[in-house]
Every structure is written in C-alpha cells, then in structure tokens.
Design a protein around this motif. Structure first.
Motif, PDB file in Angstrom:
ATOM      1  N   PRO A 159      40.282  -3.724  42.565  1.00 44.06           N
ATOM      2  CA  PRO A 159      39.033  -4.366  42.167  1.00 44.06           C
ATOM      3  C   PRO A 159      39.220  -5.184  40.903  1.00 44.06           C
ATOM      4  CG  PRO A 159      38.722  -2.019  42.593  1.00 44.06           C
ATOM      5  CD  PRO A 159      40.186  -2.274  42.573  1.00 44.06           C
ATOM      6  N   LEU A 179      38.498   0.720  49.266  1.00 45.56           N
ATOM      7  CA  LEU A 179      38.794  -0.684  49.501  1.00 45.56           C
ATOM      8  C   LEU A 179      39.714  -0.872  50.696  1.00 45.56           C
ATOM      9  CD1 LEU A 179      39.330  -1.896  45.836  1.00 45.56           C
ATOM     10  CD2 LEU A 179      37.500  -2.627  47.358  1.00 45.56           C
ATOM     11  N   GLY A 235      34.590   1.533  44.336  1.00 45.85           N
ATOM     12  CA  GLY A 235      35.169   1.021  45.567  1.00 45.85           C
ATOM     13  C   GLY A 235      34.210   0.242  46.426  1.00 45.85           C
ATOM     14  N   HIS A 287      37.639 -10.138  44.734  1.00 44.04           N
ATOM     15  CA  HIS A 287      39.033  -9.804  44.987  1.00 44.04           C
ATOM     16  C   HIS A 287      39.966 -10.828  44.350  1.00 44.04           C
ATOM     17  CE1 HIS A 287      39.482  -6.610  48.158  1.00 44.04           C
ATOM     18  NE2 HIS A 287      40.640  -6.571  47.534  1.00 44.04           N
TER      19      HIS A 287
END
Length: 473
Positions: free
Chosen positions: A61, A113, A402, A410
């Motif tokens: 992240p 993720l 998450g 991203h």
C-alpha cells in the motif's frame, strides 16, 4: 499465483487456529499463553513476509511508504530511549513487541491486497467462531451454576479464558463492531440475520456481566461517531443499540428474576463495577505524570513504568500517559500524528462512500468502529498492553489498511525502506523469540521470586507478573 494462494491459505489456517486456542482451550487460558501465541504469530507473519517479498514490491500500500521516514524517526527515538533506560533489555523487548505487532499488521494488509475478499470472509468466520465458542462456554457455566447445590453464583466464574474480566472486555470491544457486519449487508438471508443477532445479543449479555466500563465507553463513542457517517453507519449503530437493549433485558431475566425465583444470591455483579470512581487510576496517572515531568524528551524507557513498583498496576491504563512517560513526549506526538492521519484518511473514505452499500465499504465502517472503540477504551484501560488485545488490534489495523486503498493508490514501494523495515522486523521478532524461549519455562520461579520480593498480586505487562524492577525501591 497458485503457490502464493497456497501460502496464504496455509498461513491463515495456522493463524485462525492460534487465535482460537488461548481463549477456548482451558489449559492455555491466561496472559502468559496469550503472549506466547502472539509471539508465535509474529514469527509466522515475518516468515510469510520474507517468502512473499518479491510480490511485496508490486503490492505494498502507498501509505506504507509515505510514512516510512516518520517510522524511521520514531524508531530512532525509541532506540535512544532504550539505551538510556535503567534496564535496556526490557526496553528493547517492548520496542520489539511494537515492531512485532506492526509485522502482523503488515502481513494481514499484504494478504488482503494479494488474496482479496476471501480474507474478509475468513477473518469474520474466526470472529464468529470465537464469539460462538465463548458464548457456549458462558451458557454452560450459567447452567452449571443454576443446577449446582450452591446458593451463590459468582459471575466472575462465568467469564473464562482471560486473566481478568477487563481483558475479556477489551476483546469484546474489538469484536462487537465486527459481529454487526453481516447484519448491515443487503444480501444476507433472514435466517442468518436472526442467528447473528442472537449471537450479538448474547455477546452483549457477556459484556454486561463483565461490567467493563471501558467497553461501554468505547462502544458508546463508536456508536455516536459511526452513527454520524451516513445511512450505513446509522444502521450499524441501531443494530448495536437493539442488541444492547435486548441484552439488558435478557440479563435482567436470567440474573435478576430467575435468581430471585430459585433463591440464588449473586457475587461480583456488574452493578458493583459500574461506578463513577477512577478505581485508583488517579494514583498511576499521577505517577506517569511525574515521570513525564522528570524525563520529557525520551522518557524512562519503554516498559519502564513497571520498573517503578506501585501497589496498583505495571502500566498507567492510559495510552498517551504510558507512551509519554516511557518513550518521551516527541515520540508520543509522532505516534499521535500517525494515528490521527490514518484515522482521518479512513474517515474521509467512509464519508465519500456513505451512500454506498458495497460490502467493502460496510466492512470499513465496522473496522473503523472497532478501532475507535478500542482506542477510546485505551484512554482508561490497558488495551495496548494485554497480549490478546494487542494481537487483535494489529489484525484489525492491518485488515483496515489492506481494504482501504483503491487502485490509484498502488505504486512500487521504496526498496530501501522495505529492506530496512524487513531488517528491523527480523531483529525485533528474533529478540521476542529469544525472550520467550528464555523466560517461558521459568515463569513459575519468576513469579515466586516476585512474591518473595514484593508480595501482593501480579501486575500484568509483558508477562502476567510484569514488574521488571529487580528489588523494592
């Protein structure tokens, strides 16, 4: 991809089992076993991160890197405080514990993720199974109390699995908000809703029996806060209010009307704990304040509130007083800034999507409520000290991290920061493992030595006997 999925599945299967064991297996009840489980999960999380380090470059992240420098400064302040502490061994142990918690949170976030919503379903299943198991234990204990020949019923004996009923309450503050997630989803079948609501009511009954005031305070603040965040937040708050009122009614029937009818007197009732007194917190808060004034910059050293014995506790029962007295004011301000920054980011996202009934947004609301409730309770209780509470705080924080990012967040992570973070995690978790292997077999002897040197009750910190002072001062 298949190998990654298998790794995640194996990791979560082990984690789920470890989360259940210390609160459902009688032999493993208590503070020390929960600490052991926490360290084992930190070790497993670190191993999972190392194995998955290649995919971490693409999947980290954005927030992990954007605050990397602040975390580095925080770590430098912590290490400086440790070096100046009276007992650097225990100071480094506390810092390692915080890094271990972050390692768990990072691993949870990374797994969310990589794998996606199956992690959500799995963690909710763990919460449901945990709450169901504890509810069944509670019901069996109540039935045993009614069918025994004793004329008294000690409500403390109904709350199994934790060294203190307040620690049970901390776990409930973290899980009560999560139990409501299926209730606010739009596609859950009515029979499922009924059973989840019954479980939520029973969980509230246990909270009422426990009488932990911090749980009531945390849930009240969370309900007010979340109730102002749109239609979904109000639905969550109304479900909690309905379950709480139903729980109060059920408590009155089972523990007032029925006990009067069969002639059983109650001991350690919830009403005896629901007072406005500080329960001697003013004494330990004063001690923390005097420590802050004496060493404002770097504090006395992590965990070093327990190096100054007092007859009440080995920690101040207040997050910021604890951090400032042990780590110093600059570190406390930095931690507060990071906390507020993260909570503000989540709050903005919830407000932006307040009209959405997407399950992910509804889950974000429940996780946010869990953190708000726990942090509020941490203002009057040792939420950041008790091992099982720390463990679930790390999981909930990582879970929220998450699911919080969107695709535009991203980006490739900073390789140097990742390497430094991995090195810090490796050293910290390794040191935690050493402390655990070194201390756990001799805890009984350590407890006896404490009783000889100090007398009195145990005061939990890292271990159940948490005073680290070597002799009375």
């Amino acid at each position: 991809m298949i190998a990654s999925f298998r790794l995640e599945s194996g990791y979560w299967a082990v984690i789920g089992l470890l989360l259940l064991m210390p609160i459902t297996v009688p032999y493993l009840y208590g503070h020390d076993w929960q600490r052991l489980v926490q360290v084992v999960i930190a070790v497993i999380s670190l191993i999972a991160i190392i194995i998955q380090r290649k995919t971490s470059v693409e999947g980290a992240p954005k927030a992990f890197d954007s605050v990397g420098i602040l975390f580095a400064v925080l770590l430098c302040l912590a290490l400086s405080s440790c070096l100046l502490a009276d007992q650097p061994y225990w100071a480094f142990c506390e810092v390692s514990l915080m890094i271990g918690c972050y390692t768990i949170a990072y691993c949870v976030a990374h797994s969310r993720l990589q794998v996606g919503r199956s992690i959500d379903n799995f963690l909710i299943a763990v919460v449901l199974i945990s709450c169901c198991a504890k509810t069944l234990q509670f019901i069996v204990s109540v039935l045993a109390g009614y069918t025994s020949s004793a004329q008294t019923l000690d409500l403390d004996l109904l709350l199994e699995g934790f060294s203190n009923r307040r620690f049970y309450g901390q776990f409930q503050t973290l899980t009560l908000p999560l139990l409501a997630w299926p209730l606010i989803l739009s596609d859950v079948k009515r029979p499922v809703i009924k059973w989840i609501f019954v479980l939520l009511v029973c969980w509230w009954v246990i909270a009422i029996v426990g009488g932990t005031r911090g749980t009531w305070l945390g849930m009240a603040v969370a309900a007010i806060f979340v109730g102002c965040l749109g239609k979904a937040g109000r639905r969550w708050a109304l479900w909690q209010l309905g379950a709480m009122l139903s729980g109060l009614g059920l408590y009155y029937i089972v523990f007032v009307l029925m006990t009067d009818a069969v002639g059983i007197s109650l001991v350690n009732t919830a009403g005896g704990r629901l007072t406005t007194s500080l329960s001697a917190r003013d004494i330990i808060w004063h001690q923390a304040w005097e420590m802050i004034k004496a060493r404002p910059l770097l504090g006395f050293g992590p965990m070093h509130f327990s190096n100054i014995p007092n007859p009440i506790a080995a920690h101040p029962h207040q997050i910021f007083l604890q951090w400032a007295s042990e780590w110093g004011i600059p570190s406390t301000l930095l931690v507060g800034f990071l906390m507020l920054r993260g909570m503000r980011s989540v709050l903005w996202k919830i407000r932006a999507d307040r009209a959405s009934d997407d399950p992910l947004n509804l889950l974000r609301i429940c996780l946010f409520a869990s953190l708000v409730g726990s942090l509020t309770q941490g203002m009057v209780d040792g939420v950041i000290v008790m091992p099982y509470s720390q463990l679930w705080l790390a999981i909930v924080t990582g879970w929220l991290m998450g699911i919080h990012r969107i695709s535009s967040d991203h980006r490739p992570s900073n390789g140097r920061l990742r390497q430094l973070g991995l090195a810090a995690a490796f050293l910290a978790v390794g040191f935690l493992g050493y402390v655990t292997v070194h201390d756990f077999p001799t805890l009984r002897l350590r407890n006896e030595q404490y009783a000889h040197d100090f007398g009195g009750n145990f005061q939990p910190r890292f271990w159940m006997q948490g005073v680290i002072a070597s002799k009375p001062q």
